[in-house]
Scaffold this motif. Structure first.
Motif, short mmCIF file in Angstrom:
data_model
loop_
_atom_site.label_atom_id
_atom_site.label_comp_id
_atom_site.label_asym_id
_atom_site.label_seq_id
_atom_site.Cartn_x
_atom_site.Cartn_y
_atom_site.Cartn_z
N ILE A 58 0.87 -1.18 0.00
CA ILE A 58 0.00 0.00 0.00
C ILE A 58 0.90 1.22 0.00
N VAL A 59 0.75 2.05 -1.02
CA VAL A 59 1.61 3.23 -1.19
C VAL A 59 0.73 4.47 -1.24
N THR A 60 1.06 5.50 -0.47
CA THR A 60 0.41 6.81 -0.63
C THR A 60 1.46 7.79 -1.11
N MET A 61 1.10 8.55 -2.13
CA MET A 61 2.05 9.53 -2.67
C MET A 61 1.33 10.53 -3.54
N ARG A 62 1.96 11.65 -3.80
CA ARG A 62 1.42 12.65 -4.71
C ARG A 62 1.68 12.19 -6.13
N GLY A 63 0.68 12.30 -6.98
CA GLY A 63 0.89 11.96 -8.38
C GLY A 63 -0.22 11.11 -8.95
N MET A 64 -0.21 10.99 -10.26
CA MET A 64 -1.25 10.26 -10.98
C MET A 64 -0.93 8.77 -11.10
N GLU A 65 0.37 8.40 -11.09
CA GLU A 65 0.78 7.03 -11.34
C GLU A 65 1.56 6.49 -10.14
N GLY A 66 1.39 5.19 -9.88
CA GLY A 66 2.19 4.56 -8.85
C GLY A 66 3.62 4.35 -9.33
N PRO A 67 4.57 4.09 -8.41
CA PRO A 67 5.98 3.97 -8.79
C PRO A 67 6.32 2.62 -9.43
N GLY A 68 7.28 2.65 -10.34
CA GLY A 68 7.80 1.42 -10.91
C GLY A 68 6.86 0.73 -11.88
N GLU A 69 7.37 -0.42 -12.40
CA GLU A 69 6.59 -1.21 -13.35
C GLU A 69 5.74 -2.21 -12.58
N ILE A 70 4.76 -1.71 -11.88
CA ILE A 70 3.89 -2.53 -11.04
C ILE A 70 2.44 -2.23 -11.43
N ALA A 71 1.63 -3.29 -11.51
CA ALA A 71 0.22 -3.11 -11.88
C ALA A 71 -0.56 -2.65 -10.65
N TRP A 72 -0.49 -1.36 -10.37
CA TRP A 72 -1.14 -0.81 -9.19
C TRP A 72 -2.66 -0.77 -9.35
N GLN A 73 -3.35 -1.03 -8.26
CA GLN A 73 -4.79 -0.78 -8.21
C GLN A 73 -5.00 0.53 -7.46
N ILE A 74 -5.63 1.50 -8.13
CA ILE A 74 -5.83 2.81 -7.50
C ILE A 74 -7.00 2.74 -6.53
N LEU A 75 -6.75 3.13 -5.31
CA LEU A 75 -7.81 3.16 -4.29
C LEU A 75 -8.35 4.58 -4.19
N GLY A 76 -9.64 4.75 -4.41
CA GLY A 76 -10.21 6.11 -4.39
C GLY A 76 -9.84 6.85 -5.66
N GLU A 77 -9.69 8.16 -5.55
CA GLU A 77 -9.39 8.99 -6.71
C GLU A 77 -7.89 9.10 -6.89
N SER A 78 -7.48 9.22 -8.17
CA SER A 78 -6.05 9.36 -8.45
C SER A 78 -5.60 10.79 -8.23
N GLN A 79 -6.56 11.71 -8.09
CA GLN A 79 -6.23 13.11 -7.86
C GLN A 79 -6.66 13.50 -6.45
N ILE A 80 -6.36 14.72 -6.04
CA ILE A 80 -6.71 15.16 -4.69
C ILE A 80 -8.21 14.99 -4.48
N PRO A 81 -8.65 14.16 -3.55
CA PRO A 81 -10.09 13.97 -3.35
C PRO A 81 -10.69 15.14 -2.58
#
Length: 677
Positions: A58-81
């Motif tokens: 589980i990663v929290t960070m600023r930005g539209m994409e998760g880090p690295g070549e990993i098939a991330w599942q976005i939880l909630g909104e990808s932008q500031i909710p």
């Protein structure tokens, strides 16, 4: 630790033999991800961990994409909710401990709206609300903006200070991206349809898409409905700290001048006009570009006129008021008076007749001072339209006749045609159909002589309605269909929908109910597509009447009440009264007499708010009220209502046919009373 092995090796060995599920929670991951030259090592590390089947990351960070070549599942909104308004209000109450009142809720909603319902901003400002009143809090926000969004006594951090949190993201940007960010903060609407618009608005920004992606990755901007937007706290901070450069400001001004000049030369309203409204106003109210304040005033006036013609009256008034101020500052009395005249028309279209008359009288006086016959005639025409709307037909005819003479004296055939058409509408209201036909024909000839397809279509539309009222349905259909074709040729969807609405009503009156429903549904769809709430409700009314004619009373009542709800949202008191009136008639037919009584009483209450403009509707409501009492066998009450209706029609002086109908009903009451005795 083991000799000869790194910390990473020990971790990887452990994960290799582990069979229990593990969760790694990496909070604020943008810190290592954006740290100097460490991204390659960090990317390798997190991808390695993600390869182990026992691991959930589980990663929290600023930005539209998760880090690295990993098939991330976005939880909630990808932008500031952001929060919904209801959730924001509840959060504010819980943090501030304010008492819930209607007055407080309105002020809190206004504050939350100013903050775009950003959770951190709401928490911080709600904490301030524990110490100061909501009025002072709003004043301090207007004066200090994001400077007040910090936790008192706390060390500045991303959870205690909005400006600190924003600045953390800004530090990740290169200088060119910061310049673009400053330009975007200047635009309250952001950049609508940014994939196409941004390069046109700021043509000298190299590779703008790459810069935008950088801003999105830092969560300083967001994409919403294809628009590039900034949340209010971010926009306010950036505008104050990294204000727009003169170079970018000049490019934005050139862009919006171009759009405005294109609008002024285009008879069709701009489809995206409302998407740029706040940007237009800020650009031209603070204009510094070529042409100076005269160019800014003309652009504001053009936009005010355009908003007027697309029925966006609050925007029209706002732009025209600002344009008038600029014209007055330049001593351009003619255009200042023109703005005033159009503001009178805005009030007229909103049925604010007293305010409209006062404004138009002032505009007329100013035109008289500079001896502008064109301006005087325009004011007289608008005054005539107001008197017509108030059913003051003698005053309306006098004003329109004077305006027509002035228009003809200066060779303005279109203005003269407008006066004739309005006079035709007066004859129509007086049921003087032969005079209407003659007047409309004369107006139509004038419109055609100046090439006005809109004026020609409106004359055809009015003539079609005359035929409809006379029961000449084939002529009415033919004329309205011709008007509809003309409206469609000039892209006037409102006129097209109105013709469809009347064609649907004709089918209803001919008992062609399937054709009526089909045509009315088409009209309703057109009205909905252009956001015309009144037109949509008008269609619901006639659809309700169609079902009522088929004795489908429950379905008819449902549509009438749906129309009432729409009229209520736009505060159309006259049509609200009409819906209540109609629902009373349906309740009477259903035998629900108490509900009918209440509906008629409420309808009369609505009509009474209109004072002198509701004689006709109020009179017929009283008449229907009388029919209700007649059905209930309460003949004395019925007689009272018929008498009230008769006296109201008689007091108006131009509704003699209605007076006679009431007299006949009263005679019937006398007969029924004698039989009852």
């Amino acid at each position: 630790m083991q000799e000869g092995k790194s910390q990473h090796d020990i971790l990887y060995d452990y994960l290799q033999i582990n069979h229990n599920p593990l969760i790694f929670i990496l909070d604020n991951f943008e810190t290592p991800w954006n740290y100097k030259d460490a991204r390659t090592d960090v990317k390798h590390f997190i991808e390695k961990i993600a390869d182990f089947s026992c691991v959930t990351l589980i990663v929290t960070m600023r930005g539209m994409e998760g880090p690295g070549e990993i098939a991330w599942q976005i939880l909630g909104e990808s932008q500031i909710p952001t929060l919904s308004m209801e959730a924001a209000r509840e959060a504010f109450y819980q943090v501030s401990r304010k008492i819930k009142t209607e007055d407080n809720s309105g002020k809190i909603d206004h504050l939350n709206e100013q903050l775009d319902c950003v959770p951190l901003a709401i928490r911080l400002i709600a904490q301030l609300a524990k110490k100061i009143s909501l009025e002072n809090l709003l004043r301090r926000w207007n004066e200090l903006k994001t400077k007040i969004l910090s936790e008192s006594g706390a060390q500045p951090g991303k959870l205690t200070n909005v400006e600190f949190s924003i600045e953390l993201s800004v530090r990740l940007l290169d200088p060119a991206a910061k310049d673009l960010l400053g330009a975007l903060s200047y635009l309250p609407n952001g950049v609508p349809n940014w994939n196409q618009t941004l390069s046109e608005m700021l043509p000298d920004v190299p590779e703008p898409e790459i810069k935008v992606l950088q801003l999105l990755d830092c969560s300083l901007v967001l994409e919403k409905s294809e628009a590039l937007m900034m949340l209010a706290p971010v926009r306010e901070y950036i505008a104050a700290r990294y204000s727009i450069s003169d170079f970018f400001r000049n490019q934005i001004e050139i862009f919006y001048v171009g759009i405005t000049e294109m609008i002024s030369s285009n008879s069709k309203p701009g489809e995206d006009l409302e998407l740029h409204t706040l940007n237009f106003f800020k650009t031209f109210s603070q204009y510094q570009g070529q042409g100076g304040q005269e160019k800014a005033a003309l652009c504001l006036q053009t936009l005010g006129d355009k908003y007027y013609y697309v029925n966006q009256y609050s925007n029209a008034a706002k732009f025209l008021t600002e344009a008038r101020v600029k014209f007055q500052n330049m001593n351009n009395e003619y255009e200042a008076a023109n703005c005033l005249r159009q503001m009178g028309n805005v009030h007229r279209m909103q049925s604010r007749y007293n305010e409209a008359i006062a404004i138009l009288a002032e505009a007329k006086s100013r035109f008289e001072q500079i001896r502008s016959e064109q301006g005087i005639a325009g004011c007289l025409y608008s005054l005539g339209e107001i008197y017509r709307g108030q059913s003051k037909y003698n005053e309306a005819t006098a004003a329109l006749s004077e305006a027509r003479v002035l228009f003809q004296s200066i060779g303005n055939q279109g203005g003269a045609a407008n006066c004739l058409k309005s006079q035709g509408d007066i004859y129509y209201m007086q049921s003087k159909y032969s005079e209407v036909t003659e007047t409309l024909l004369e107006a139509r000839v004038l419109y055609q002589s100046v090439g006005s397809q809109l004026g020609t279509a409106e004359c055809l539309q009015s003539q079609g309605n005359i035929y409809r009222m006379q029961g000449k349905y084939s002529e009415a259909r033919e004329t309205l269909s011709e008007a509809k074709v003309l409206y469609q040729s000039i892209g006037n969807q409102g006129g097209t929908a109105y013709c469809l609405l009347n064609l649907g009503d004709i089918y209803r009156q001919q008992s062609k109910y399937n054709e009526a429903r089909e045509t009315l549904s088409e009209a309703r769809a057109v009205y909905q597509s252009i956001g015309d709430q009144k037109g949509t409700a008008d269609c619901l009314i006639v659809l309700g009447l169609t079902l009522e004619d088929q004795n489908q009373l429950d379905e008819a009542l449902s549509l009438i009440l749906e129309a009432y709800a729409i009229y209520s949202t736009i505060n159309d008191v006259s049509e609200m009264g009409r819906c209540l009136d109609r629902s009373g008639i349906i309740y009477r037919k259903m035998g629900q007499y108490e509900l009918a009584k209440q509906a008629f009483t409420d309808a009369l209450g609505s009509y009474s708010q209109l004072q002198s403009t509701a004689h006709y509707n109020m009179g017929w409501c009283l008449f229907e009220f009388g029919l209700l009492f007649k059905d209930m066998g309460e003949y004395s009450e019925a007689r009272k209502k018929f008498q009230e209706a008769r006296d109201l029609f008689a007091s108006h002086g131009e509704l003699q046919d209605c007076v006679e109908t009431c007299e006949e009903a009263l005679e019937e009451m006398e007969s029924l009373a004698e039989v009852a005795q």
